[in-house]
Scaffold this active site. Structure first.
Site, short mmCIF file in Angstrom:
data_model
loop_
_atom_site.label_atom_id
_atom_site.label_comp_id
_atom_site.label_asym_id
_atom_site.label_seq_id
_atom_site.Cartn_x
_atom_site.Cartn_y
_atom_site.Cartn_z
N ASN A 1 -2.43 -6.15 -4.45
CA ASN A 1 -2.26 -7.30 -3.55
C ASN A 1 -3.61 -7.74 -2.97
OD1 ASN A 1 0.44 -8.40 -3.26
ND2 ASN A 1 1.06 -6.37 -2.60
N MET B 1 -0.16 2.82 3.68
CA MET B 1 0.96 3.76 3.80
C MET B 1 0.88 4.59 5.07
SD MET B 1 2.48 2.71 1.21
CE MET B 1 3.85 3.85 1.14
N ARG B 2 0.77 3.89 6.18
CA ARG B 2 0.79 4.56 7.48
C ARG B 2 1.65 3.76 8.44
NH1 ARG B 2 -0.32 9.40 8.39
NH2 ARG B 2 -1.14 8.99 10.47
N ASN C 1 2.60 -8.13 6.90
CA ASN C 1 2.96 -7.12 5.91
C ASN C 1 3.81 -7.80 4.85
OD1 ASN C 1 3.15 -4.47 4.82
ND2 ASN C 1 5.22 -4.29 5.65
N HIS D 1 7.03 -6.74 2.28
CA HIS D 1 8.03 -5.70 2.09
C HIS D 1 8.84 -6.00 0.84
CE1 HIS D 1 10.79 -2.52 3.23
NE2 HIS D 1 11.79 -3.34 2.99
N THR E 1 5.75 -6.12 13.81
CA THR E 1 6.08 -5.80 15.20
C THR E 1 6.31 -4.29 15.29
OG1 THR E 1 8.44 -6.16 14.80
CG2 THR E 1 7.16 -8.04 15.61
N GLU F 1 8.93 -2.67 15.80
CA GLU F 1 10.12 -2.24 15.06
C GLU F 1 9.87 -2.42 13.56
OE1 GLU F 1 14.88 -3.31 14.54
OE2 GLU F 1 13.73 -4.21 16.18
#
Length: 209
Positions: free
Chosen positions: A14, A86-87, A103, A105, A137, A139
């Protein structure tokens, strides 16, 4: 000009799509938590600054995130793009960059937050699958969705074939959303996200495969 930093942990496909897109913003730096990540080589090939910040060297998630935060400030970054990073980020870090961090997904959010999205789609028998670019965010996978790429699930599909097909979509829609932020088409305001001056009420459907 918008200054962009990309956070990576792996091969950086990406990141490469963003580099190749000739954005009107500038990728000023790439941060990896893994020194062996091939994404670092991609950045160096494009003459982009890199920083390796290994999470194992810090006593806590917050301590690691603070070092990343300071690096982003040093680069005077306007937009943070997570590209296979990957964190899980600490709440303090996310709040510091809220409205300035993206991000992607591998599902059509709000469906299938979290991991193993391709297997879950196959298990459920869904007809449509894809990927979503969203603001980050505190969440997980819950920030406002900006755009989606959609594909039809074939009865021949496997986890690997879906992953490969979704990657193609990711490389198409992620640079487009980043460019819209760079040129002001998408704006994160106190009253909500706007696209070309109008409230964005649902994610843009950019492409279907």
């Amino acid at each position: 000009m918008i200054k962009i930093a990309v956070l990576v942990s792996g091969s950086g496909s990406n990141l490469q799509a963003l580099i190749d897109a000739n954005l009107s913003g500038q990728i000023v730096g790439v941060i990896s938590n893994k020194p062996e990540a091939y994404a670092l080589q991609r950045a160096q090939n494009a003459k982009i600054q890199t920083a390796v910040i290994e999470h194992r060297q810090y006593r806590s998630r917050e301590a690691f995130d603070e070092v990343m935060h300071q690096q982003l400030l040093d680069w005077d970054v306007d937009l943070v793009v997570l590209a296979g990073f990957m964190r899980i980020l600490s709440e303090k870090f996310v709040k510091a960059w809220e409205g300035k961090m993206l991000n992607i997904h591998p599902s059509l959010l709000p469906h299938y937050k979290g991991m193993h999205t391709h297997q879950r789609v196959l298990n459920t028998g869904d007809v449509l699958h894809g990927c979503t670019v969203h603001y980050v965010t505190a969440e997980l996978d819950a920030g406002q969705a900006l755009a989606q790429g959609v594909l039809k699930v074939s009865h021949h599909d496997t986890v690997d074939s879906l992953a490969s097909r979704v990657h193609v979509l990711e490389h198409l829609i992620y640079p487009q959303v980043v460019e819209w932020i760079c040129n002001g088409s998408i704006q994160h305001t106190d009253s909500g996200v706007r696209y070309r001056g109008q409230p964005m009420l649902e994610p843009l459907q950019l492409c279907k495969l």
